[in-house]
Write an enzyme that holds these catalytic residues in place. Structure first.
Site, PDB file in Angstrom:
ATOM      1  N   SER A 119     -18.628  -7.008  63.545  1.00  0.00           N
ATOM      2  CA  SER A 119     -18.738  -5.572  63.254  1.00  0.00           C
ATOM      3  C   SER A 119     -18.831  -4.765  64.536  1.00  0.00           C
ATOM      4  CB  SER A 119     -20.015  -5.279  62.460  1.00  0.00           C
ATOM      5  OG  SER A 119     -20.048  -6.021  61.297  1.00  0.00           O
ATOM      6  N   HIS A 140     -11.817  -6.768  60.517  1.00  0.00           N
ATOM      7  CA  HIS A 140     -13.153  -6.355  60.088  1.00  0.00           C
ATOM      8  C   HIS A 140     -13.132  -6.007  58.606  1.00  0.00           C
ATOM      9  CE1 HIS A 140     -16.563  -3.229  60.177  1.00  0.00           C
ATOM     10  NE2 HIS A 140     -17.103  -4.439  60.177  1.00  0.00           N
ATOM     11  N   GLU A 152     -10.071  -3.527  58.758  1.00  0.00           N
ATOM     12  CA  GLU A 152      -9.645  -2.920  60.022  1.00  0.00           C
ATOM     13  C   GLU A 152      -9.055  -4.044  60.877  1.00  0.00           C
ATOM     14  OE1 GLU A 152     -12.669   0.785  60.659  1.00  0.00           O
ATOM     15  OE2 GLU A 152     -13.488  -1.182  61.108  1.00  0.00           O
ATOM     16  N   ASN A 190     -17.000   2.538  61.006  1.00  0.00           N
ATOM     17  CA  ASN A 190     -18.399   2.598  61.450  1.00  0.00           C
ATOM     18  C   ASN A 190     -18.590   3.587  62.588  1.00  0.00           C
ATOM     19  OD1 ASN A 190     -19.215   0.769  59.563  1.00  0.00           O
ATOM     20  ND2 ASN A 190     -19.156  -0.998  60.938  1.00  0.00           N
TER      21      ASN A 190
END
Ligand SMILES: NC(=O)c1ccc[n+]([C@@H]2O[C@H](COP(=O)([O-])OP(=O)(O)OC[C@H]3O[C@@H](n4cnc5c(N)ncnc54)[C@H](O)[C@@H]3O)[C@@H](O)[C@H]2O)c1
Length: 284
Positions: A119, A140, A152, A190
């Site tokens: 992450s 991801h 991702e 994120n």
């Protein structure tokens, strides 16, 4: 490169989810974990995922049994040797991940692609340790993997175009939508979401409105399914501090410093849902 067999390194929450969507996509899957209990828990989680789908009438029992027939669960690293692509989904620790790729490199066939589901760690740094940086990329996934549509796809400094194309094809094969991004801290989703949540916590610390109204404003004003303070409680206040701290360290940009209120909550032992209390009280 054509992918038929998928390896997964780590049978925790993310690893078992990746294994499940790979099976559903019709791939052969080798699921590795260094510890038998975690491996067994992972396999049980996949079976449960299929059972739920059978119960809801989404798939037949025959389909579920067929998919499970394509799963090999193992504690032997050697069993990964013939996979076409391997997804690393182990604990978020740079040194341990590098060690895992270094162990896999001489075992897994040289044409196979290595993927990390990290992450927050640098894909480029992991790629450099993999001994096949041009065949390395980040993919991801989001939790829970079977339910969340997005992957991702992250290219490291040396990732080849062919490797990226293979990643895209596999994401599609897993039934996912993808976005592509170069290796930057926290990628896309994120990177946008966490500073927004941090800002909500900064505002909460200014005592100008209630926690409930911050969440309500974001839920009703932007149609978010869950407000940013509730989401921070769900993710964990400790995780939010870690995430923001790493973004702050990496960029040296003060706009990413963790909200002071996160630290206050952390010091009070209020880690969010997992400890019973965070911004909100879940014990009642
Ligand atoms: N949980 C999420 O929402 C989420 C979302 C996207 C990406 N990720 C990433 O996925 C990865 C795994 O996260 P998770 O939530 O599945 O964690 P988890 O705790 O459920 O699983 C961790 C896995 O790492 C293995 N492991 C732990 N120590 C090890 C060691 N010393 N050697 C080898 N294996 C070891 C465990 O056996 C387990 O398989 C992390 O890199 C995380 O950042 C997590």
């Amino acid at each position: 490169m054509e992918v038929k067999t998928v390896g997964v390194y780590g049978a925790g929450l993310m690893g078992r989810g990746i294994a499940q969507v790979a099976l559903e996509g019709g791939y052969d899957v080798v699921l590795y974990n260094h510890r038998t209990p975690t491996l067994e828990k992972g396999v049980a989680g996949i079976k449960k995922g299929f059972e739920k789908k059978v119960a809801k009438g989404k798939i037949t029992q025959e389909q579920a049994d067929g998919w499970l027939g394509h799963l090999k669960a193992t504690i032997e690293l050697e069993d990964l040797k013939d996979v076409d692509i391997v997804f690393e989904a182990m604990v978020e620790n740079m040194a341990l991940k590098k060690e895992a790729f270094a162990k896999m490199a001489p075992i897994i066939k040289p044409e196979a692609i290595f993927v990390s589901n990290t992450s927050s760690l640098s894909i480029t740094e992991l790629a450099a340790a993999s001994q096949r940086p041009e065949k390395f990329l980040g993919m991801h996934f989001f939790s829970p993997v079977p339910a969340m549509k997005l992957v991702e796809i992250i290219n490291a400094y040396d990732t080849s175009e062919d490797t990226i194309e293979t990643g895209k094809a596999v994401a599609k094969g897993f039934g996912k939508e993808f976005v592509t991004v170069t290796d930057v801290p926290m990628f896309i989703a994120n990177r946008v979401m966490c500073p927004m949540m941090n800002e909500a916590a900064i505002l909460a610390g200014e005592n100008v409105c209630s926690y409930e109204d911050i969440d309500k404003a974001c839920e009703l004003g932007y149609n978010l399914p869950m407000g940013p303070l509730k989401l921070a409680d769900a993710i964990g206040i400790d995780v939010m501090i870690e995430v923001m701290e790493s973004l702050y360290q990496e960029t040296a940009d003060s706009k990413y410093r963790p909200a002071h209120l996160y630290k206050v909550l952390y010091r009070a032992g209020r880690l969010g849902r997992k400890s019973g209390k965070g911004f909100y009280d879940y014990t009642k």
